[in-house]
Design a protein around this motif. Sequence first.
Motif: not given
Length: 229
Positions: A56-58, A115, A152
């Motif tokens: 989903y993200y780093r 997030i 983000r």
Amino acid sequence: MTAMAAATANRTARRLGRGALALGAICAAVAVAGCGTGQPRPILAGELAEAQTFPYYRVYWVGRSFNGQPLAAADGLHGYIDTVGDSVYYGDCVQSKGLFGGGNCQLPLQVTTVIYSLHSNKALGTQRNILVRGVPATVYDEGHTIEIYTGRVAIDIFSNTFANALQASNKLYPVNAPGSASGTLPPPVYCPGLSGAVSSSIAQVMANLPHHACQQAAAEEAYTKAVTG
């Protein structure tokens, strides 16, 4: 629940929620004598792969060890909660008064990536704002925690001392994406809800965030106040 109360609850969950499961697993892996002076088993390849393939993200870490303390556990997609984020945990089980009472496990370093959700930092209590690798950050919890704002996400570094937290913040890089532990971090694409004094250097960074994020946030807040009175 107000937005401020929700933000505080989410921070507590990041520190205690999935961390409680990881700490339990680490303690269970120590010698039969209990959660004492023994070393946890090395993290299994499959467990690390969970973090390395998180989609989903780093997710940030500081490598396989920190100041001689091994990477003990890592979150992944399994059991993921978006308001809690994904964490990596370093250290051994020590017989001391830890997060869950006397004689429980206490880790010297936990790095949680989540997030970012827009909120004010007022609920954090005593705090100060600093720059870490070119991006805004907030120090709170008597210096034991640094929250860094990048891309983000927010990166929460929980440690036993401010020196260790700051050292870890300068070694961060993604576990699931290309990246370096040197140089600046990506600027946040949102306007962090800083509270308290802001230095001129931080103000300059905030004024030049991508897409004028802070100017847009200020305009939206002014419009809301004008409409609602």
